[in-house]
Design a protein around this motif. Structure first.
Motif, short mmCIF file in Angstrom:
data_model
loop_
_atom_site.label_atom_id
_atom_site.label_comp_id
_atom_site.label_asym_id
_atom_site.label_seq_id
_atom_site.Cartn_x
_atom_site.Cartn_y
_atom_site.Cartn_z
N SER A 13 53.13 37.68 40.50
CA SER A 13 52.01 36.84 40.06
C SER A 13 52.48 35.38 40.02
O SER A 13 53.58 35.11 39.52
CB SER A 13 51.57 37.29 38.65
OG SER A 13 51.00 36.24 37.92
N THR A 14 51.66 34.48 40.52
CA THR A 14 52.06 33.06 40.52
C THR A 14 52.16 32.53 39.08
O THR A 14 53.03 31.71 38.78
CB THR A 14 51.08 32.21 41.36
OG1 THR A 14 49.74 32.50 40.94
CG2 THR A 14 51.21 32.50 42.84
N ASN A 15 51.27 32.99 38.19
CA ASN A 15 51.38 32.55 36.78
C ASN A 15 52.71 33.03 36.19
O ASN A 15 53.41 32.27 35.54
CB ASN A 15 50.23 33.14 35.95
CG ASN A 15 49.00 32.26 35.93
OD1 ASN A 15 48.63 31.71 36.96
ND2 ASN A 15 48.35 32.14 34.79
N GLN A 34 50.06 38.85 46.07
CA GLN A 34 50.67 39.14 44.77
C GLN A 34 50.63 40.66 44.57
O GLN A 34 49.70 41.33 45.01
CB GLN A 34 49.89 38.50 43.62
CG GLN A 34 49.73 36.99 43.70
CD GLN A 34 48.94 36.41 42.52
OE1 GLN A 34 49.46 35.62 41.76
NE2 GLN A 34 47.69 36.83 42.37
N GLY A 37 48.72 40.75 40.44
CA GLY A 37 47.82 39.64 40.12
C GLY A 37 47.07 39.94 38.82
O GLY A 37 46.53 41.03 38.63
N ARG A 38 47.07 38.97 37.94
CA ARG A 38 46.44 39.17 36.63
C ARG A 38 45.16 38.38 36.50
O ARG A 38 45.04 37.29 37.04
CB ARG A 38 47.42 38.74 35.52
CG ARG A 38 48.65 39.61 35.46
CD ARG A 38 49.52 39.28 34.27
NE ARG A 38 50.21 38.01 34.40
CZ ARG A 38 49.98 36.95 33.62
NH1 ARG A 38 49.06 37.00 32.67
NH2 ARG A 38 50.66 35.83 33.77
N GLY A 39 44.20 38.95 35.78
CA GLY A 39 42.94 38.28 35.52
C GLY A 39 42.75 38.06 34.03
O GLY A 39 43.64 38.37 33.24
N ARG A 40 41.61 37.56 33.66
CA ARG A 40 41.32 37.31 32.24
C ARG A 40 41.12 38.63 31.51
O ARG A 40 40.75 39.63 32.10
CB ARG A 40 40.06 36.46 32.10
CG ARG A 40 40.27 35.02 32.54
CD ARG A 40 38.96 34.24 32.49
NE ARG A 40 38.40 34.24 31.16
CZ ARG A 40 37.19 34.69 30.85
NH1 ARG A 40 36.39 35.18 31.77
NH2 ARG A 40 36.75 34.64 29.61
N TRP A 45 43.79 41.31 39.16
CA TRP A 45 43.10 40.50 40.18
C TRP A 45 43.55 41.01 41.54
O TRP A 45 44.75 41.08 41.82
CB TRP A 45 43.48 39.03 40.02
CG TRP A 45 42.80 38.11 41.01
CD1 TRP A 45 43.37 37.54 42.11
CD2 TRP A 45 41.43 37.68 40.97
NE1 TRP A 45 42.43 36.77 42.76
CE2 TRP A 45 41.24 36.83 42.09
CE3 TRP A 45 40.36 37.92 40.12
CZ2 TRP A 45 40.01 36.23 42.36
CZ3 TRP A 45 39.13 37.32 40.40
CH2 TRP A 45 38.97 36.49 41.50
N ILE A 55 47.02 30.75 43.57
CA ILE A 55 47.74 29.52 43.26
C ILE A 55 47.78 29.31 41.74
O ILE A 55 46.82 29.64 41.04
CB ILE A 55 47.06 28.31 43.96
CG1 ILE A 55 47.83 27.00 43.72
CG2 ILE A 55 45.63 28.14 43.56
CD1 ILE A 55 47.32 25.81 44.56
N LYS A 104 30.92 36.62 42.66
CA LYS A 104 32.12 35.86 42.29
C LYS A 104 32.99 35.58 43.51
O LYS A 104 33.40 36.49 44.22
CB LYS A 104 32.89 36.68 41.25
CG LYS A 104 34.18 36.07 40.77
CD LYS A 104 34.61 36.76 39.47
CE LYS A 104 35.99 36.37 39.03
NZ LYS A 104 36.31 36.84 37.66
N GLY A 107 38.21 33.33 40.64
CA GLY A 107 38.51 33.59 39.23
C GLY A 107 39.60 32.63 38.76
O GLY A 107 40.49 32.26 39.54
N ILE A 108 39.53 32.26 37.50
CA ILE A 108 40.46 31.27 36.94
C ILE A 108 40.97 31.77 35.59
O ILE A 108 40.19 32.32 34.79
CB ILE A 108 39.74 29.92 36.75
CG1 ILE A 108 39.34 29.36 38.11
CG2 ILE A 108 40.61 28.92 35.99
CD1 ILE A 108 38.36 28.22 38.08
N ILE A 121 44.55 30.33 39.80
CA ILE A 121 43.26 30.33 40.50
C ILE A 121 43.33 31.28 41.69
O ILE A 121 44.25 31.20 42.50
CB ILE A 121 42.93 28.90 41.01
CG1 ILE A 121 42.90 27.91 39.84
CG2 ILE A 121 41.62 28.88 41.78
CD1 ILE A 121 42.81 26.44 40.27
C1 BTN Z 1 39.74 36.24 36.38
O1 BTN Z 1 38.66 35.97 36.88
O2 BTN Z 1 39.90 37.25 35.68
C2 BTN Z 1 40.90 35.31 36.60
C3 BTN Z 1 41.65 35.65 37.85
C4 BTN Z 1 42.83 34.73 38.11
C5 BTN Z 1 43.61 35.14 39.35
C6 BTN Z 1 44.67 34.17 39.71
S1 BTN Z 1 45.37 34.47 41.31
C7 BTN Z 1 46.62 33.31 41.01
C8 BTN Z 1 47.04 33.48 39.55
N1 BTN Z 1 48.05 34.51 39.42
C9 BTN Z 1 47.62 35.56 38.72
O3 BTN Z 1 48.29 36.58 38.47
N2 BTN Z 1 46.36 35.36 38.35
C10 BTN Z 1 45.85 34.07 38.77
#
Ligand code: BTN
Length: 221
Positions: A13-15, A34, A37-40, A45, A55, A104, A107-108, A121
Motif C-alpha cells: 500500500s502506498t500509504n 498494490q 490497498g486500503r480504503g476508508r 481498495w 498514489i 465512484k 476513493g480518498i 488516492i
Molecule cells: C476509499 O474510498 O475507501 C479510499 C480508498 C483509498 C485508496 C488509495 S489507493 C492509494 C492509497 N493506498 C492505499 O492503500 N489506499 C489509498
C-alpha cells in the motif's frame, strides 16, 4: 512542494510504504499495483488493475486531527478538477468520493501520522469489477496515468495551500446535498449542509466525517 515521486511496481500500500519508510513532508509514492490497498473505514481498495492510479502524498507537519477530513476534501476537489481537465465531469459524494455518472471513480483516505497527513488516492482509469464503481475507460476516455498524475499533483498543491475557502468551493460540487440519504444503512435523513469542519448537516443531526457510511436511498449517491 512535492519531492521527486517514488515509483514502485508492486507494494502492499502506498500509504503504508510512507509510514514504514518514515518518508518526509512532500513525499509522493506511486504504485502500479498494490497487494493490500486500503480504503476508508477498514475497507480494502481494489488495487490489482494495472493502469489505475494508486498514489499517496505526505502533507505538512503539525496537522491536527480535526484538520484531517479537510485534507481529504481538498484532495477530492483536486481530483475532480483534474478529471474535468481531461474532459470527465465529476462530482463529490460526501465526504470525498469522486463520482461520475453516479458511480465512484476515485476513493480518498487521509491518515494522521506523526503530525503529518498522509493522503492516499485511488483513481480508476481502467475498469474495476465493482457494481457501484466506474472508470475513465467506461466513460469513454483513454487517459495516460502519468499525465493525470502530473495535473493531480499541481491541483493538490493548489488545494492544500488554499483551504480557507475550501468548503465554499466544495459545496457546489457535492451531490449529497439535498438528497435523501441512508446513514449506516439504517437512519433516513436529508442532507442539508456542510459544517466548517466538514461534517454533514442533516435533518436528523450532524454526521462527522469517518464515522458512518452515507448512501443515497435509491443507489450509491
Ligand atoms: C476509499 O474510498 O475507501 C479510499 C480508498 C483509498 C485508496 C488509495 S489507493 C492509494 C492509497 N493506498 C492505499 O492503500 N489506499 C489509498
Amino acid at each position: 512542494m512535492w519531492l521527486e515521486p517514488i515509483i514502485k511496481d508492486c507494494i502492499p500500500s502506498t500509504n503504508s510504504y510512507i509510514k514504514e519508510n518514515s518518508l518526509p513532508y512532500g513525499s509522493v509514492v506511486i504504485a502500479k499495483r498494490q497487494t493490500q490497498g486500503r480504503g476508508r473505514r477498514g475497507n480494502s481498495w481494489v488495487s490489482d488493475v494495472e493502469g489505475n492510479i494508486y498514489i499517496s502524498v505526505v502533507y505538512k507537519p503539525n496537522v491536527t486531527p480535526e484538520k484531517i477530513p479537510l485534507m481529504s476534501f481538498a484532495a477530492g476537489m483536486a481530483v475532480r478538477n483534474t478529471l474535468e481537465h481531461f474532459g470527465i465531469s465529476g462530482s463529490l459524494k460526501w465526504p470525498n468520493d469522486v463520482v461520475a455518472e453516479s458511480k465512484k471513480i476515485c476513493g480518498i483516505m487521509s491518515e494522521l501520522w506523526n503530525g503529518f497527513c498522509i493522503t492516499g488516492i485511488g483513481i480508476n482509469l481502467k475498469k474495476v469489477n465493482i457494481p457501484y464503481a466506474t472508470s475513465a475507460e467506461e466513460l469513454g476516455f483513454t487517459l495516460d496515468a502519468d499525465a493525470v498524475i502530473e495535473m493531480l499533483l499541481k491541483n493538490l498543491e493548489f488545494e492544500f495551500l488554499h483551504t480557507e475557502d475550501l468548503i465554499e468551493r466544495y459545496i457546489p460540487h457535492c451531490v449529497t446535498l439535498g438528497k435523501e440519504i441512508l446513514i449506516d444503512g439504517i437512519s433516513r435523513a436529508t442532507a442539508t449542509g456542510i459544517a466548517p469542519d466538514g461534517a454533514l448537516i442533516t435533518t436528523i443531526g450532524t454526521v462527522s466525517c469517518g464515522d458512518v457510511s452515507v448512501r443515497g436511498i435509491y443507489g450509491y449517491i
